[in-house]
Design an enzyme around this catalytic site. Structure first.
Site, PDB file in Angstrom:
ATOM      1  N   LYS A  71       0.855  -1.193   0.000  1.00 28.09           N
ATOM      2  CA  LYS A  71       0.000   0.000   0.000  1.00 28.09           C
ATOM      3  C   LYS A  71       0.888   1.239   0.000  1.00 28.09           C
ATOM      4  O   LYS A  71       1.833   1.309   0.785  1.00 28.09           O
ATOM      5  CB  LYS A  71      -0.835  -0.046   1.285  1.00 28.09           C
ATOM      6  CG  LYS A  71      -2.056   0.806   1.289  1.00 28.09           C
ATOM      7  CD  LYS A  71      -2.822   0.562   2.588  1.00 28.09           C
ATOM      8  CE  LYS A  71      -3.713   1.713   2.899  1.00 28.09           C
ATOM      9  NZ  LYS A  71      -4.221   1.654   4.266  1.00 28.09           N
ATOM     10  N   HIS A 122      -0.313   4.500   0.262  1.00 23.15           N
ATOM     11  CA  HIS A 122      -0.931   5.670   0.894  1.00 23.15           C
ATOM     12  C   HIS A 122      -1.292   5.301   2.331  1.00 23.15           C
ATOM     13  O   HIS A 122      -1.005   4.194   2.768  1.00 23.15           O
ATOM     14  CB  HIS A 122      -2.178   6.097   0.106  1.00 23.15           C
ATOM     15  CG  HIS A 122      -3.214   5.031   0.051  1.00 23.15           C
ATOM     16  ND1 HIS A 122      -3.140   3.968  -0.823  1.00 23.15           N
ATOM     17  CD2 HIS A 122      -4.330   4.838   0.794  1.00 23.15           C
ATOM     18  CE1 HIS A 122      -4.174   3.184  -0.640  1.00 23.15           C
ATOM     19  NE2 HIS A 122      -4.914   3.671   0.340  1.00 23.15           N
TER      20      HIS A 122
END
Ligand code: OMP
Length: 220
Positions: A106, A108
């Site tokens: 991921k 963010h």
């Protein structure tokens, strides 16, 4: 034989998680049985599964800080087992952390590929479903190494006790030796044959025994 092992195999049979016939494995081998943990697919079955893992972990005496389940199948396993350990023995396991990896990193929010407790410098117990050739479990070791965690051991539901092409050891023995950690299982192929021999059709039992002779290390 522990009662949790018998209960686990009873439930595996009833839920069709354990099947007999002819199956092609990830390794390409043709097997007379297959164990699919995905068939533990109700709350009741998951509760039995969690108890079996937790009791095997408690019996092993392995000391660890964090239980780690590799994605995807390890994710529910790590959650239900961490909760069950805390329920069965809150004093010793109530503060054990749990974590799993994302398959896709991921970029963010909090970022990273690990969800749950931080692994760095911590003693980790890996929880997974099945070891055949050891490929999946080796990947989990690499993930933990990448996070600077220290693997304290592995717990799996089924040890198929199979040798790999390049060794006389079973894959489980090989993993244990390579990383110098214990690898424990709720049940092994030997347990399946011993516990269920009166409930497996005679022709299936014959194939199971022949398979064990063919692929298990000689000293098992
Ligand atoms: O393909 C397998 O060997 C296998 C046999 C079995 O009885 N049950 C089962 O789930 N498997 C799958 O094979 C994986 C383990 O195989 P290895 O990575 O070769 O150790 C498991 O994580 C499963 O995805």
């Amino acid at each position: 034989m522990e009662s949790y092992q018998t209960e686990f195999l009873n439930v595996a049979l009833e839920s069709n998680a354990l099947k007999f016939g002819s199956f092609t494995l990830k390794s390409g081998r043709q097997s007379p049985y297959f164990f699919n943990l995905g068939f533990f697919s109700t709350g009741k079955l998951l509760s039995t599964l969690a108890s079996s893992y937790a009791k095997a972990i408690i019996k092993s005496g392995i000391k660890f800080d964090i239980l780690f389940g590799p994605a995807y199948k390890g994710i529910p396993l790590v959650a239900i087992t961490a909760a069950k350990l805390a329920e069965l023995d809150p004093e010793n396991f109530g503060d054990i952390g749990y974590a799993f990896n994302r398959k896709e990193k991921k970029d963010h929010g909090e970022g990273g590929s690990i969800v749950g407790a931080e692994l760095k410098g911590k003693k980790i117990l890996i929880i997974d479903d099945v070891i055949t050739a050891g490929t999946a479990i080796n990947e989990a070791f690499q993930i933990i190494k990448g996070e600077s965690g220290i693997v304290a051991g592995c717990i799996i539901a089924l040890d198929r006790q199979e040798t790999t092409a390049d060794s006389n050891l079973s894959a489980t023995q090989g993993v244990s030796q390579k990383y110098d950690v214990p690898v424990i299982a709720i049940v092994t192929l030997t347990d399946i044959i011993d516990i269920l021999k009166d409930r497996i059709a005679p022709e299936d039992l014959k194939s199971m025994e022949a398979y064990r002779v063919n692929y298990s290390p000689k000293d098992l």
